[in-house]
Design a protein around this motif. Sequence first.
Motif, PDB file in Angstrom:
ATOM      1  N   SER A 449       0.838  -1.209   0.000  1.00  0.00           N
ATOM      2  CA  SER A 449       0.000   0.000   0.000  1.00  0.00           C
ATOM      3  C   SER A 449       0.866   1.249   0.000  1.00  0.00           C
ATOM      4  CB  SER A 449      -0.915  -0.003   1.226  1.00  0.00           C
ATOM      5  OG  SER A 449      -1.789  -1.104   1.203  1.00  0.00           O
ATOM      6  N   SER A 450       1.960   1.220   0.755  1.00  0.00           N
ATOM      7  CA  SER A 450       2.857   2.374   0.814  1.00  0.00           C
ATOM      8  C   SER A 450       3.519   2.631  -0.538  1.00  0.00           C
ATOM      9  CB  SER A 450       3.915   2.137   1.887  1.00  0.00           C
ATOM     10  OG  SER A 450       4.869   3.164   1.894  1.00  0.00           O
ATOM     11  N   LYS A 453       1.029   4.097  -2.953  1.00  0.00           N
ATOM     12  CA  LYS A 453       0.736   5.487  -2.612  1.00  0.00           C
ATOM     13  C   LYS A 453       1.848   6.399  -3.112  1.00  0.00           C
ATOM     14  CE  LYS A 453      -0.490   8.407   1.341  1.00  0.00           C
ATOM     15  NZ  LYS A 453      -0.714   8.435   2.813  1.00  0.00           N
ATOM     16  N   HIS A 457       1.559   9.337  -6.111  1.00  0.00           N
ATOM     17  CA  HIS A 457       1.906  10.730  -5.811  1.00  0.00           C
ATOM     18  C   HIS A 457       3.122  11.209  -6.583  1.00  0.00           C
ATOM     19  CE1 HIS A 457      -0.338  10.515  -1.678  1.00  0.00           C
ATOM     20  NE2 HIS A 457      -1.148  10.541  -2.728  1.00  0.00           N
TER      21      HIS A 457
END
Length: 567
Positions: A449-450, A453, A457
């Motif tokens: 998930s990190s 993300k 971005h």
Amino acid sequence: MHSLSAMRVLICGDSLSLGKLTGFSRVTPLYSSVRFICRVGNGNEPLTLDTLGLSDKVETTRGNEKNKLNLGISTIEVPKRRDKKVSHSAVQMKKKADIEALAPFAAKSFLELGLPPLLIERLDKEGYKVPTDVQAAAIPAILNNHDAVIQSYTGSGKTLAYLLPILSKVGPLKMDDEDDEPKNKMNIEAVIVAPSRELGMQIVREVEKLLGPADKRLVQQLVGGANKSRQEEALKKNKPFIVVGTPGRIAEISAGGKLHTHFCRYLVLDEIDELLAFNFREDMHRILEHVGRRSSAGQHAVNGSEAKRVERQTIMVSATVPVSVIRAARSWGCDPLLVQAKSIVPLESSPSPASIELSGMPSDSSAGTNLQAQAPVQSLPPSLKHYYAVTRIQHKVDMLRRCIHALDAKCVIAFMNHTKQLKDAVFKLEARGMKAAELHGDLGKLTRSSILKRFRHGDVKVLLTNELSARGLDIPECDLVVNLDLPTDSIHYAHRAGRTGRLGRKGTVVTICEEREVFVVKKMQKQLGVTIQSCEFTEGKLVAEVENTVGVRRTIKKTEVETSGFV
């Protein structure tokens, strides 16, 4: 009493000529499937179709057995299969016409599709103004209670194509005139099954955006790699009406008695061709047996109302629909429709029930050929450009870096076949000053998930991954997909390529291969029905090589590809 002057018994095979049998008292059977036709009468009667009790058309003889014998006609009935086929065809033609009248294929707004006002407000707030082609076709069909197989290229809006009609019937955004059905204590109305955690979490995010912050707890994800006890507690506390998860975790919690889905109205199988894999077989069997399968008491409670379904409505979704998906749809669905962009057609009943096992899963003998049974022409976004570049295996990562610079790509997904190679590729790119990260199934949920993300971005420019991310990874900003290793077949190529060019955007797919692998690229080009041009990277630009067959051998004409606007 008059004596019988003659008795003739004929045994006629389907392809025997009656004209050649006159005067014979017995004919040796030539076929295993025959019709026995008996006629007793005066020997002076001519041998014709009428005297044999036959006519040019198959007719059903009325009367009881005694009357038939008095007429001298055999009591063995002629099969009526042909009559059924004719009537079935007529019904199918009428049904197809009715079905095609359902969908306003040229819909300019979601209001035309019959969605409730609250849901349209949420769509407008999220920036969804005009339905895509597949949404305009699928939403009315599902709203009219049809089981469906939704096929369209990746990034065409298939997720909303099934979520919107479901949210129109259940939950806080449903239509005002939608009656509440008897529910189980957990209030589960829809179960959505996805083959990967990434796709499952993506679907949950889409539902949460539509429900809004106040109601987002009404959707619960049940994916592997997360704490099962916390998921069970959330089910009990939040009482969601939509559950989204992977087959293993859904089946596990269901078997433990924590997930009650017998009164569930909708079962969605996203990326159905992946869910048919052997490793999902046992879990899928349990899901199919328990979701929407009401008890006999529940069936009687419906009181025969056509407006309320006795069992679930089954929706299957994929960018590609091989033979295995067609068989599964016929087995698991009720008169399913094949819904494509600007096309809705009924799937005929399965001609060979034996081809599907008792469990409902396609047999292993057919699974091996399914993936190559259908060319996924409609599975590729229409605005993609396809290239391939030839280099040695040890230079592939450097070729990837040159490709990114030549196309000035901002967001890149690169595919490799083996997890162990990902870390080495990341190291080489970062050594040359390019931000990269690896994504694969061996990483924990929080780590994955990190990474996603950071990638969304822009903190990571190149995401190196394996087949895990070929499905369900929705990064609209991705403008370049690179195959560092060849996909196993054209269907996997289509799913990889679908990570870019989503929702009408432009995108580029570059396959970096060795010289000995070029014939594989050519084969996929033929199967996909697209042009995959040869290219090289010279002086920071992509140069396409246009092959001509004029002359004794081929000639190569190099043309510089315009990189501004990113074609």
